[in-house]
Write a protein that holds these residues in place. Structure first.
Motif, short mmCIF file in Angstrom:
data_model
loop_
_atom_site.label_atom_id
_atom_site.label_comp_id
_atom_site.label_asym_id
_atom_site.label_seq_id
_atom_site.Cartn_x
_atom_site.Cartn_y
_atom_site.Cartn_z
N ALA A 283 39.52 99.36 -67.99
CA ALA A 283 39.91 99.97 -69.27
C ALA A 283 41.15 99.28 -69.83
O ALA A 283 41.20 98.93 -71.01
N VAL A 284 42.13 99.08 -68.95
CA VAL A 284 43.38 98.45 -69.40
C VAL A 284 43.11 97.04 -69.91
O VAL A 284 43.58 96.64 -70.97
N VAL A 285 42.28 96.29 -69.13
CA VAL A 285 41.96 94.92 -69.53
C VAL A 285 41.28 94.91 -70.89
O VAL A 285 41.64 94.13 -71.80
N VAL A 286 40.30 95.80 -71.09
CA VAL A 286 39.58 95.85 -72.36
C VAL A 286 40.55 96.17 -73.51
O VAL A 286 40.53 95.53 -74.55
N ARG B 165 41.09 112.80 -66.22
CA ARG B 165 40.28 113.06 -67.40
C ARG B 165 41.08 112.85 -68.68
O ARG B 165 40.58 112.32 -69.66
N LEU B 166 42.36 113.28 -68.61
CA LEU B 166 43.22 113.08 -69.78
C LEU B 166 43.38 111.60 -70.08
O LEU B 166 43.24 111.16 -71.22
N VAL B 167 43.65 110.83 -68.99
CA VAL B 167 43.83 109.39 -69.16
C VAL B 167 42.55 108.76 -69.70
O VAL B 167 42.57 107.96 -70.65
N MET B 168 41.42 109.15 -69.09
CA MET B 168 40.12 108.60 -69.52
C MET B 168 39.85 108.95 -70.98
O MET B 168 39.44 108.10 -71.78
N GLY B 169 40.11 110.21 -71.31
CA GLY B 169 39.88 110.66 -72.69
C GLY B 169 40.74 109.85 -73.66
O GLY B 169 40.26 109.39 -74.69
N VAL C 170 39.35 106.36 -74.00
CA VAL C 170 38.14 106.31 -74.85
C VAL C 170 38.53 106.42 -76.32
O VAL C 170 38.06 105.65 -77.17
N LEU C 171 39.45 107.34 -76.60
CA LEU C 171 39.90 107.53 -77.98
C LEU C 171 40.52 106.25 -78.54
O LEU C 171 40.21 105.80 -79.64
N LEU C 172 41.38 105.65 -77.71
CA LEU C 172 42.07 104.42 -78.12
C LEU C 172 41.05 103.30 -78.36
O LEU C 172 41.15 102.55 -79.34
#
Lengths: 256, 234
Positions: free
Chosen positions: A30-33, B22-26, B29-31
């Protein structure tokens, strides 16, 4: 707390490192993307603004634009003064100009014809200053110090409208360029700053007071027999009009 | 200490991600969605957005620069006739030409200002923007440079001097001759811009100028013939 956790991990019989290893992959991806996307956007913005800048710089650094309303400021040696426009004198009056040649201030009601006109004799400054107010560039030269090829080079600049040229006997340098509020004195007719001055100031809507005003000859100014040049009187001479008279509506008109 | 930290997130003891995860993932995804939107926005030009201004070497810029100069001479000659003729028909026509073309010059200079383009060509050469047209290669004989130093139909300084020095019917005939040739000389530039300019308003004005000046040329021919004059060659 810590003990409870250790026991849970032990009970599951799963090697803890495996779980630890598997966890960061999602985050790392995720960070890389995200970093890649930010980099793409950043690069795009940087490249685009560079391209625009390069285009502007390469093609016409002396063309007036909304971002650069007076490109003449970048010309070495340019003199810039602020003059209010609109103050007029009659044909028999003289203005005590403080600059020689003058490049702004009080002037004659009638402008000198300036649609690419080369005058062979020195012309009254009061009329030429009015031409500057209409957006023209006036090329003045010392009649004893510019001749032959240099004179022809200067004349070749005066083929388009809003350009005018005349000898000026009291010039302290061979060549002097005037635009409203702007002057550049030079020694060489091949100096590249001549074209820069013309590009930056001729009809520049940001630097002359009356855009779209005329340069054509009128019934009050004979292009083939223009009123002759006279040296400006010193300021304070009785009868001489001041260079910086402003148009004051509360004051009665002085001209007849 | 450090070995216990990864475990902290797993405290709920469930197989699924923790609340923090989940907060981080959310958030991620939003970003991501936001950034994808920004990139799409960069690539797609909205329909309401104004197009980029014409380039300095475009037909639009070249036409506006050159036609402003061409028109300015017509305005100059028309103003002279308006001030000096005693013929009411010619005074009306001269006033009409002067007003119309002066207004058109104002439009063209206004466009150049909005485009951030030079008001006049600095090179001293005209019609370079017509160079790539078949049959429109306006190169002067013996010159390798594109464009010309004198546009067709333009009166020379000597012709203008003769106009100023003449009077009465002689002046009227000379003015009609010069204005007719001026209109005819400008026609190919107008036709080219009407076909090739990228800005619809430029094509439109060029086409309107062409139509009006073609009709006016006929009228100038009539007036010239009535006064015993013949057209000048282009």
């Amino acid at each position: 707390m810590a003990s409870g956790k250790t026991s849970k991990a032990a009970r599951r019989n799963t090697p803890a490192p495996l779980k630890k290893n598997s966890f960061p992959w999602g985050t790392v991806t995720a960070v890389v993307v995200l970093v890649a996307m930010i980099a793409v956007i950043g690069t795009y913005v940087a490249v685009r603004s560079n391209e625009q800048q390069a285009r502007a710089e390469a093609l016409a650094p002396f063309t007036p634009t909304a971002q650069n309303p007076d490109p003449s400021r970048a010309i070495p040696g340019i003199v810039i003064k602020e003059y209010p426009g609109g103050s007029h004198v009659g044909p028999d009056e003289q203005v005590a100009y403080t600059e020689s040649p003058p490049f702004g201030g009080t002037h004659d009601q009638v402008w000198a014809a300036c649609n690419g006109v080369v005058y062979d004799t020195p012309v009254r400054s009061e009329n030429l200053v009015h031409s500057l107010e209409h957006g023209a560039v006036w090329i003045a030269y010392h009649p004893d110090r510019v001749s032959g090829e240099a004179l022809e080079t200067l004349k070749s600049k005066v083929t388009v409208p809003y350009t005018v040229m005349s000898p000026y006997p009291d010039l302290d340098r061979p060549i002097s360029l005037q635009s409203w509020g702007h002057q550049l004195k030079l020694d060489d007719a091949n100096d590249p700053r001549i074209d820069q001055f013309i590009a930056a100031l001729r009809l520049n809507p940001n630097t002359h007071p009356e855009p779209n005003a005329s340069c054509q000859e009128t019934t009050l100014f004979d292009q083939h027999n223009p009123p002759p040049y006279q040296p400006a009187p010193t300021p304070g001479t009785p009868g001489a009009r001041a260079e910086d008279e402003s148009v004051d509506p509360s004051r009665p008109m002085q001209t007849g | 200490m450090t070995t216990t930290e990864p475990g902290t997130a797993e405290e709920p003891g469930r197989a699924g991600p923790s609340r923090t995860q989940r907060l981080v993932m959310g958030g991620a995804v939003l970003l991501t969605v936001l950034l994808v939107g920004v990139i799409i926005g960069m690539l797609v030009r909205l329909p309401g957005q104004p197009p980029a201004p014409p380039a300095y070497d475009s037909v639009d810029v070249g036409f506006a620069q050159d036609m402003s100069i061409h028109h300015t001479q017509a305005v100059q000659m028309a103003a002279w006739e308006r001030d000096h003729t005693t013929d009411p028909v010619l005074r009306l026509l001269a006033t009409d030409i002067e007003d119309t073309q002066h207004g058109q010059v104002g439009r063209m200079l206004g466009w150049l200002e909005l485009w951030g383009a030079p008001t006049m060509p600095l090179s001293g050469r005209y019609m370079t923007w017509m160079a790539d047209a078949p049959g429109h290669d306006h190169r002067e004989p013996g010159s390798s440079e594109p464009g010309v130093t004198q546009m067709p139909g333009m009166a020379t300084a000597e012709e203008l001097r003769r106009l100023r020095e003449s009077t009465g019917p002689e002046m009227d005939v000379l003015w009609l001759q010069l204005m007719l040739r001026h209109h005819e000389g400008g026609a190919p530039m107008l036709a080219y811009a009407a076909d090739h300019a990228q800005t619809p308003q430029v094509r439109n004005l060029a086409a309107q100028m062409l139509a009006a000046q073609t009709a006016e040329s006929e009228y100038l021919r009539e007036l010239l013939a009535q006064r015993g004059g013949t057209p000048l060659p282009l």
